[in-house]
Design a protein around this motif. Sequence first.
Motif, short mmCIF file in Angstrom:
data_model
loop_
_atom_site.label_atom_id
_atom_site.label_comp_id
_atom_site.label_asym_id
_atom_site.label_seq_id
_atom_site.Cartn_x
_atom_site.Cartn_y
_atom_site.Cartn_z
N THR A 40 -10.81 8.73 -8.41
CA THR A 40 -11.87 8.64 -9.40
C THR A 40 -13.04 7.81 -8.86
O THR A 40 -12.87 7.02 -7.92
N LEU A 41 -14.21 7.98 -9.47
CA LEU A 41 -15.36 7.15 -9.10
C LEU A 41 -15.32 5.85 -9.90
O LEU A 41 -16.23 5.52 -10.66
N LEU A 42 -14.24 5.12 -9.72
CA LEU A 42 -14.06 3.80 -10.34
C LEU A 42 -13.78 2.79 -9.22
O LEU A 42 -13.28 3.15 -8.16
N LYS A 43 -14.06 1.54 -9.49
CA LYS A 43 -14.15 0.56 -8.41
C LYS A 43 -12.85 -0.16 -8.06
O LYS A 43 -12.83 -1.00 -7.16
N THR A 44 -11.74 0.17 -8.73
CA THR A 44 -10.51 -0.59 -8.53
C THR A 44 -10.00 -0.52 -7.10
O THR A 44 -9.51 -1.52 -6.56
N THR A 45 -10.08 0.65 -6.46
CA THR A 45 -9.60 0.80 -5.08
C THR A 45 -10.40 -0.10 -4.14
O THR A 45 -9.82 -0.77 -3.27
N LEU A 46 -11.71 -0.12 -4.32
CA LEU A 46 -12.57 -0.96 -3.48
C LEU A 46 -12.29 -2.44 -3.74
O LEU A 46 -12.27 -3.25 -2.81
N ILE A 47 -12.09 -2.82 -5.00
CA ILE A 47 -11.79 -4.21 -5.34
C ILE A 47 -10.52 -4.67 -4.61
O ILE A 47 -10.49 -5.75 -4.00
N ASN A 48 -9.47 -3.86 -4.66
CA ASN A 48 -8.21 -4.25 -4.03
C ASN A 48 -8.36 -4.40 -2.52
O ASN A 48 -7.82 -5.34 -1.92
N PHE A 49 -9.09 -3.48 -1.90
CA PHE A 49 -9.28 -3.57 -0.45
C PHE A 49 -10.05 -4.84 -0.09
O PHE A 49 -9.65 -5.60 0.80
N VAL A 50 -11.16 -5.07 -0.77
CA VAL A 50 -12.02 -6.23 -0.46
C VAL A 50 -11.26 -7.54 -0.72
O VAL A 50 -11.28 -8.46 0.11
N ASN A 51 -10.58 -7.63 -1.86
CA ASN A 51 -9.87 -8.86 -2.21
C ASN A 51 -8.73 -9.16 -1.24
O ASN A 51 -8.55 -10.30 -0.80
N MET A 52 -7.94 -8.13 -0.91
CA MET A 52 -6.80 -8.37 -0.02
C MET A 52 -7.25 -8.71 1.40
O MET A 52 -6.67 -9.57 2.05
N LEU A 53 -8.30 -8.05 1.87
CA LEU A 53 -8.81 -8.38 3.20
C LEU A 53 -9.38 -9.80 3.20
O LEU A 53 -9.16 -10.57 4.15
N GLY A 54 -10.08 -10.18 2.13
CA GLY A 54 -10.61 -11.54 2.02
C GLY A 54 -9.50 -12.57 2.03
O GLY A 54 -9.60 -13.61 2.71
N ILE A 55 -8.43 -12.31 1.30
CA ILE A 55 -7.29 -13.25 1.25
C ILE A 55 -6.60 -13.33 2.61
O ILE A 55 -6.26 -14.43 3.09
N TYR A 56 -6.41 -12.18 3.25
CA TYR A 56 -5.73 -12.20 4.56
C TYR A 56 -6.54 -13.00 5.59
O TYR A 56 -5.97 -13.76 6.39
N LEU A 57 -7.84 -12.85 5.58
CA LEU A 57 -8.68 -13.58 6.55
C LEU A 57 -8.61 -15.08 6.30
O LEU A 57 -8.65 -15.88 7.25
N ILE A 58 -8.50 -15.48 5.03
CA ILE A 58 -8.33 -16.91 4.73
C ILE A 58 -7.01 -17.41 5.30
O ILE A 58 -6.93 -18.49 5.92
N ILE A 59 -5.94 -16.63 5.09
CA ILE A 59 -4.62 -17.02 5.59
C ILE A 59 -4.63 -17.08 7.12
O ILE A 59 -4.04 -17.98 7.73
N ALA A 60 -5.33 -16.12 7.75
CA ALA A 60 -5.39 -16.09 9.22
C ALA A 60 -6.14 -17.29 9.77
O ALA A 60 -5.83 -17.79 10.85
N GLY A 61 -7.14 -17.79 9.02
CA GLY A 61 -7.87 -18.98 9.43
C GLY A 61 -8.93 -18.71 10.50
O GLY A 61 -9.04 -17.59 11.02
N GLY A 62 -9.71 -19.74 10.80
CA GLY A 62 -10.78 -19.61 11.79
C GLY A 62 -12.14 -19.51 11.13
O GLY A 62 -12.27 -19.02 10.01
N LEU A 63 -13.18 -19.96 11.83
CA LEU A 63 -14.53 -20.00 11.28
C LEU A 63 -15.05 -18.61 10.95
O LEU A 63 -15.56 -18.37 9.85
N VAL A 64 -14.92 -17.68 11.88
CA VAL A 64 -15.44 -16.33 11.66
C VAL A 64 -14.70 -15.65 10.51
O VAL A 64 -15.32 -15.02 9.64
N ASN A 65 -13.38 -15.79 10.50
CA ASN A 65 -12.58 -15.18 9.43
C ASN A 65 -12.97 -15.72 8.06
O ASN A 65 -13.07 -14.97 7.08
N CYS A 66 -13.21 -17.02 7.98
CA CYS A 66 -13.58 -17.63 6.69
C CYS A 66 -14.98 -17.19 6.26
O CYS A 66 -15.23 -16.99 5.07
N LEU A 67 -15.89 -17.05 7.22
CA LEU A 67 -17.23 -16.56 6.89
C LEU A 67 -17.16 -15.13 6.34
O LEU A 67 -17.75 -14.82 5.29
N VAL A 68 -16.42 -14.26 7.03
CA VAL A 68 -16.30 -12.87 6.59
C VAL A 68 -15.58 -12.80 5.25
O VAL A 68 -15.95 -12.01 4.37
#
Length: 568
Positions: A139-167
Amino acid sequence: MAVKEWLQLKNRIFWIIVLLAIIIRLLYFFQIKDHFLFKQPILDAKYYHTWALEIAGGDWLGKSRGVFMMSPGYSYFLGAIYRVFGPNIPFVVLFQFLLSVLTGLIIFKIGEKLFSRTAGVLGMSFYLFYSISIFYESTLLKTTLINFVNMLGIYLIIAGGLVNCLVSGILLGFSVHLRPNILIFLPFAGLYILKDKKFKPSLVFILGVLLILFPVAWRNLKVGGEFVFSTAHGGMNFYTGNSSFCKGPYTPLPFARTDPEVEQSDFMQEANRRSGLNLTPAQSSSFWYKESFKYIENHFSEWFNLVAKKTLIFINSYEPPINLDYYFFKNEYKSILSVPMLGFGIVLPLAVIGLIFSPYNFLLLAYLLVYFASSVIFFVVSEYRFPIVPVLCVYAGFGIGYLINLYRKGSPLKLYLTFFMLIFLFWLVNKDIYSDVFGFPKYKRANLANSYFGLGVTYEDQGLVKEAVETYKKAIDIMPQSGPMVNLANIYEKQGDLDGAQKIYEAAIRNNPNSSEAFNNLGSVLFKKGKYEDSIKCFKQALMLNPYFEQAGKNLAILEDVIKKKSK
């Protein structure tokens, strides 16, 4: 079996899961690609699509929209795709299928990094074969994009590092423009990064967030005259879930239409009427927050019961709709969705076991609590709850692994106690609370009827009158409601069948005596039939129910003018 062989087997299973998930999505795509609703977005999907066309056409600032009243992120995402590939809905759906598979892979990495490879593989599997995830991806609804963006953001925080935290900051800042409740999570994310006195990563995370928030705030100031970080619609949503009109499940308000094209203006007009002022969008949002807090203060016990109901709705397996009804698509179209797959009623109980027995993780727990609290504080619908599912899948994966380990260790007492806890959770989550607890036995039927009503409106908009008539009749057969009755009668009236139209308008009024639209339209039919006195009564009743009903006022003035001329 040697360790090397075991690892190779695990890798083979891993890629078989991923390949099967891709095949299922492609199968579903070919099953639905020719369906009418796939080609014709409705409600929020239509709003995002229309806005995206404007953006793709060059209006990147949205000059005609003033301060944003709907979250802009998804429309700009679509607009960028449309700019490059044209308004190609099938391409968007295929791209969202890809994003969902990537989200599954990110879930695997989160589970593997925090718990174990087994937890990661199981968590990924839960998400990739989660039926409502596949539904939203199409569907043209935003839930799929929200989950991708949120999970990638959380993973980069867990991975650590300056670039990861900026992204990560950039990604989660963008998530604010998809749905603003993630704003509450951002301070917790910052604290998690800061836990080992990592000041630089925390600062670049904040910088990433601000790099995304401030351009939209500047745009709102430049175009709409108000400094708003994302949207000025929060107060309206808060009032929807915290007023005497809300009975627990999402309830449309009597003064606001549910079509996003007009919903915000309806809220603003009602705020202007109540306040006696001409409010700006931000002022209107503040007004509705104040109205909500008045209700909470004056009816605290009633509001507390409402919060308890919303909590039960949040943990219940049923997927309450606001845009598109998952069960309508599941029942109406024979597709992969008709096959039993994983859902909230399975994942949540297993996730609770995982939460209880897994190592403590502040970041994931904060995410779960923020989405739970923000849903319950506002209102609970399937779309707004869905972003919690990826993290639940991580914990569900751990929960399954924990039960397997208990069995292997030969701890029967602990295994039995955990198993009985799991059985109780399954019972609790899958209970029909709408009938058994709330006393709303017709709630699910009403949602299905509303779905057919929405389909009928879409048919009518496309000039498919015969299909619209059949669909309105189906909606009425499932559950008589004034909306499809009024629309059906209106078609009959346009076709010249005044007797048929009158009969249905009268039935709509019996069904809903507060429908000003039904009274106005009945008055129009009676006017055409020369029954002027009865027509006047209908127009006056419509105005009594809704003093701001302009069309009823115009109709009454025309009729009185006709009577005056006839009397001369």
